[in-house]
Design a protein around this motif. Structure first.
Motif, PDB file in Angstrom:
ATOM      1  N   VAL A   1     -22.426   8.909 -37.257  1.00  0.00           N
ATOM      2  CA  VAL A   1     -22.739   8.678 -35.942  1.00  0.00           C
ATOM      3  C   VAL A   1     -23.655   7.169 -35.944  1.00  0.00           C
ATOM      4  O   VAL A   1     -24.336   7.083 -36.723  1.00  0.00           O
ATOM      5  CB  VAL A   1     -23.765   9.806 -35.550  1.00  0.00           C
TER       6      VAL A   1
ATOM      7  N   THR B   1     -25.376   4.565 -33.796  1.00  0.00           N
ATOM      8  CA  THR B   1     -26.347   4.164 -32.783  1.00  0.00           C
ATOM      9  C   THR B   1     -26.993   2.920 -32.864  1.00  0.00           C
ATOM     10  O   THR B   1     -27.713   2.431 -31.771  1.00  0.00           O
ATOM     11  CB  THR B   1     -27.411   5.463 -32.805  1.00  0.00           C
TER      12      THR B   1
ATOM     13  N   GLU C   1     -21.931   6.278 -30.524  1.00  0.00           N
ATOM     14  CA  GLU C   1     -22.583   6.671 -29.502  1.00  0.00           C
ATOM     15  C   GLU C   1     -23.457   5.553 -28.782  1.00  0.00           C
ATOM     16  O   GLU C   1     -23.317   4.258 -29.148  1.00  0.00           O
ATOM     17  CB  GLU C   1     -23.775   7.624 -29.986  1.00  0.00           C
ATOM     18  N   ASN C   2     -24.559   5.613 -27.746  1.00  0.00           N
ATOM     19  CA  ASN C   2     -25.275   4.705 -27.242  1.00  0.00           C
ATOM     20  C   ASN C   2     -25.814   3.656 -28.236  1.00  0.00           C
ATOM     21  O   ASN C   2     -26.691   4.416 -29.224  1.00  0.00           O
ATOM     22  CB  ASN C   2     -26.510   5.619 -26.609  1.00  0.00           C
TER      23      ASN C   2
ATOM     24  N   SER D   1     -15.098   7.407 -29.530  1.00  0.00           N
ATOM     25  CA  SER D   1     -16.413   7.261 -28.962  1.00  0.00           C
ATOM     26  C   SER D   1     -16.929   8.513 -28.678  1.00  0.00           C
ATOM     27  O   SER D   1     -16.099   9.319 -28.761  1.00  0.00           O
ATOM     28  CB  SER D   1     -16.174   6.426 -27.577  1.00  0.00           C
ATOM     29  N   SER D   2     -17.979   8.413 -27.974  1.00  0.00           N
ATOM     30  CA  SER D   2     -18.754   9.732 -27.753  1.00  0.00           C
ATOM     31  C   SER D   2     -18.073  10.823 -26.958  1.00  0.00           C
ATOM     32  O   SER D   2     -17.340  10.544 -26.154  1.00  0.00           O
ATOM     33  CB  SER D   2     -20.101   9.421 -27.089  1.00  0.00           C
TER      34      SER D   2
ATOM     35  N   ILE E   1     -21.961   7.698 -22.115  1.00  0.00           N
ATOM     36  CA  ILE E   1     -22.935   7.040 -22.495  1.00  0.00           C
ATOM     37  C   ILE E   1     -23.056   5.724 -21.770  1.00  0.00           C
ATOM     38  O   ILE E   1     -22.272   5.477 -20.882  1.00  0.00           O
ATOM     39  CB  ILE E   1     -22.638   6.597 -24.193  1.00  0.00           C
TER      40      ILE E   1
ATOM     41  N   THR F   1     -16.982   6.311 -21.268  1.00  0.00           N
ATOM     42  CA  THR F   1     -17.546   5.297 -22.361  1.00  0.00           C
ATOM     43  C   THR F   1     -16.811   4.008 -22.160  1.00  0.00           C
ATOM     44  O   THR F   1     -15.516   3.927 -21.874  1.00  0.00           O
ATOM     45  CB  THR F   1     -17.378   5.896 -23.772  1.00  0.00           C
TER      46      THR F   1
END
Length: 772
Positions: free
Chosen positions: A497, A499, A528-529, A553-554, A558, A588
């Motif tokens: 993941v 971030t 993610e963000n 992507s998530s 996000i 996203t």
């Protein structure tokens, strides 16, 4: 109903306005605040104690007077930090708010600041000053989220800092729903509007005044002496949708978009500076509707074209509904200076729908100085309704044959602010007022800091095992580099993941690429963000890949843009027909997706899918997509599916570049090779297509609005054709036999003798050039 006299007090007057009987009340929490507000009298000051005020919805109500306003202020400017789910509502008369700081939170309903309290009343003669609203975003970017709402009349918003809006919705909106909010005389001045990133959909304006449904009403809002920096949400920076407004003495610094007189009549755009500094998509003023005046503005180094030109005068629609394009009538465009601006668009947007040329338009005493450009003027329809008078033009080419737009030799001087000021020879020197500086806008107590999406390089940490890689990715700090030190397989039990800005790369000197694979049906990387991922020198074995893709992507909406760069990587062994190397999910948005010097082979599904925003509202998954020097072999599905639906003209992208790529045995099961829907700008060049998309088109363009597509210096052998309703601009396309040295070993050098293929635009052979 309050009187209509104008009331704008300076901070100095506010400091001296209290009288002997005025109260100065300090409160330390929301309960005390709520108890104090009903007792406030004209001249009182309510002081919020310094500190964090979390989850604090402030309703500031009362009736002050012009001589004795009621004041709400921070104990010290910036010391009251409104966090969490906080907001401010003003309702009443002659209220002043000073020095609040909104960061690290969001308003759960309505805006952060509203000049009303729902159905409880509106604000009149109220002021918000010296406040900060920075990155105060709702968690999801696709939820409409307007930050500042104007209602009522004679309200002022000044010397504030507003930046970092990433969600859909206008930053500042002046609403005119009822007569009580029309002819409002609001004033928006001396604010610093900081960066707003591209939204990737409509609804990214920094400011909107009015709405199509009420656009024939007068707003009389004044927007003056503001500084706009990198306001790039969409093509409209300020969208004027009402009448009799004034936009003057503002400075637009490298903003991708324009001041757009979208609806409403008799507006004035005067004395503004539009400085593009050569940045892409920077624009000036777009004119629609009747009675508009554009005068005394300075435009320099703007590159935007079509609806984003330095000056755009639109075509209109017969009997246009309020939300479309009324004919331009009786406009005056005078005493403006254009320096090194790429495009001036006349009768823009001509189509079967936009069929009414502008009429009654006067352009006089303007200066157009672009000595290195052959001709910035583009004429799309009949311009007999435009009258030119005493305009000076200096360009490198012949220029348009328009009476009153006269070739001239201009004297150029540099102002004290470093701006070029051209003047016709023999005429009095052109004088411009001094442009606003960034230091003159925003709160006196706050200055923005410079930030970059890609921070400096952080730690370089080795990973010898999959467990190392999982642990280091989970603990990564911005800018970290994780180096894979073994050529053996890294079998991941869970997705990595991302971030933070992160690089994952092979250690220099390894004999072969480290191989990443999954233990189960899952992606290998999940964006993610806050995630910005760079991959270098890695191999991805997709034997256990899910349909979601090796990289995706998530699964949830996000807020922040993400970015993905892969260099010298290999992707292979995807089995499922629905599998993908990269999959962009809904809600996203990628700033950039780039694959360079990469190999994709033996894929049962597709390579790259950015096609989930299918609601056809102008939304899309990535702003910039680049495939450079990549090999695609034995890919059963589409190499790239890039989608932008709808005809909304408020967004710029996507921007696609495909350069020096080879496609061999691609898209023969579920083609085409490249599926481009609604892509606004594409350049495909220096490519080889062989044995690909034999049952359909090799490249499928589906244009849903204006698009600029270029296809050049490429060869198609035993491959599908190009399918397009509006064919791209083409050059040096060939259809010659090609054979490669050893395709099974991914050696895609051309066999001798080399056929008479076109030379690439950079002088090298076309197609994949192996690792660069």
């Amino acid at each position: 109903m309050p009187t209509s006299s104008k009331w704008f007090l300076s901070l100095a007057l506010l400091a001296s306005s209290s009288v002997a009987h005025a109260a100065n009340i300090r409160v330390t929490d929301l309960a005390a605040y709520r108890a104090a507000v009903p007792r406030l009298q004209p001249g009182d000051t309510l002081v919020l104690a310094a500190g964090n005020w979390t989850d604090t919805p402030l309703v500031f109500s009362g009736k002050g007077t012009a001589a004795k306003p009621i004041v709400l202020k921070a104990e010290r400017p910036g010391a009251v930090q409104l966090r969490g789910q906080s907001s401010l509502r003003l309702v009443g008369e002659y209220l002043v708010v000073i020095g609040l700081d909104f960061r690290n939170g969001y308003a759960p309903q309505g805006g952060i600041i509203e000049f009303r309290d729902g159905s409880n009343g509106l604000a009149y003669h109220c002021r918000v000053t010296e406040c900060v609203l920075d990155n105060f975003n709702r968690p999801s970017s696709n939820k409409d989220d307007k930050w500042i709402h104007f209602y009522g009349q004679y309200n002022r918003f000044d010397h504030n800092y507003i930046a970092g809006k990433k969600t859909s919705g206008v930053t500042v909106v002046v609403e005119l729903p009822t007569p009580e909010s029309r002819e409002n005389h609001h004033q928006i001045d001396h604010n610093y509007f900081g960066p707003r990133p591209r939204l990737g959909s409509n609804g990214g304006e920094t400011m909107r005044i009015g709405l199509g449904e009420t656009s024939l009403s007068a707003s009389r809002t004044v927007v003056e002496d503001n500084y706009f920096y990198h306001c790039n949400g969409e093509t409209e920076i300020i969208s004027v949708k009402s009448g009799e407004n004034v936009v003057r003495r503002n400075l637009f610094d490298e903003c991708e978009g324009s001041v757009v007189l979208r609806h409403g009549n008799n507006n004035l755009v005067e004395g503004n500076y539009f400085l593009g500094n050569g940045k892409e998509q920077t624009g000036g003023v777009r004119v629609i509707n009747a009675g508009q005046r554009v005068r005394g503005n300075y435009f320099a180094d703007l590159t935007g074209r079509d609806f984003r030109g330095a000056l755009v005068i639109m075509n209109g629609i017969p009997n246009s509904p309020l939300n479309r394009y009324a004919q331009v009538r009786d406009a005056l465009i005078e005493n403006n200076v254009f320096v090194n601006c790429a495009n001036v668009e006349l009768a823009a947007g001509k189509s079967a729908e936009l069929s009414l040329p502008p009429t009654g338009v006067v352009l006089k005493n303007n200066i157009f100085y672009s000595p290195k450009l052959p001709n910035p003027f583009h004429v799309y329809d009949d311009i007999s309704g435009l009258t030119f008078s005493n305009n000076a033009l200096q360009i490198s080419g012949k220029g348009p044959d328009i009476k009153g737009l006269d070739a001239a030799v201009l004297t150029v001087q540099k102002s004290a602010d470093g701006l070029l000021v051209p003047t016709p020879k023999g005429a009095p020197k052109t004088t411009l007022h001094r442009p606003l500086t960034a230091a003159e806008a925003g709160p006196g107590w706050f200055r923005p800091t410079s930030t970059s999406a890609t921070p400096r390089v952080g730690r370089i940490v080795p990973a010898a095992t999959a467990d190392d890689l999982q642990r280091l990715c989970k603990a990564a700090k911005p800018g970290d580099v994780i180096e894979l030190t073994k050529t053996s397989s890294y079998a991941l039990a869970q997705p990595l993941v991302v971030t933070v800005p992160l690089t994952v790369r092979a250690k220099a000197g390894l004999a072969t690429r480290p191989v990443l694979t999954a233990k189960g049906a899952q992606p290998l990387f999940l964006m993610e963000n806050g995630g910005w991922l760079r991959l270098k020198g890695l191999a991805f074995d997709g034997a256990a890949a899910t349909t979601a893709g090796l990289i995706q992507s998530s699964a949830q909406p996000i807020l922040d843009h993400y970015g993905l760069w892969a260099e010298n990587c290999a992707f292979y062994n995807l089995k499922g027909a629905d599998s993908q190397v990269f999959h962009a999910t809904t809600a996203t948005f990628a700033d950039t997706v780039q694959f360079a010097n990469c190999q994709f082979h033996d894929l049962g599904g597709s390579a790259l899918s950015l096609a989930t925003e299918t609601q056809n509202l102008g939304t899309y998954n990535a702003e910039v997509v680049i495939l450079r020097n990549c090999l695609f072999r034995n890919v059963q599905g589409v190499v790239l599916d890039l989608y932008r639906g709808g005809k909304d003209e408020s967004t710029f992208g996507p921007f696609l570049t495909v350069d020096h790529c080879t496609f061999d045995n691609v898209g023969n099961t579920a083609g085409p090779v490249l599926k481009l829907t609604g892509v606004q700008h594409s350049t495909i060049q220096n490519c080889l297509f062989a044995n690909s998309a034999t049952a359909g088109p090799a490249i499928q363009y589906t244009e849903l609005g204006k698009a600029i597509n270029t296809l050049s210096n490429s060869n198609f052998y035993q491959s599908g054709k190009v399918e397009a309703k509006f064919p791209p601009r083409t050059a040096k396309l060939t259809y010659l036999p090609t054979a490669f040295v050893a395709p099974q070993q991914l050696d895609y050098r051309l066999k001798s003798p080399v056929p008479a293929l076109p030379t690439a635009t950079d002088g090298r052979p076309v197609g994949y050039l192996a690792q660069q």
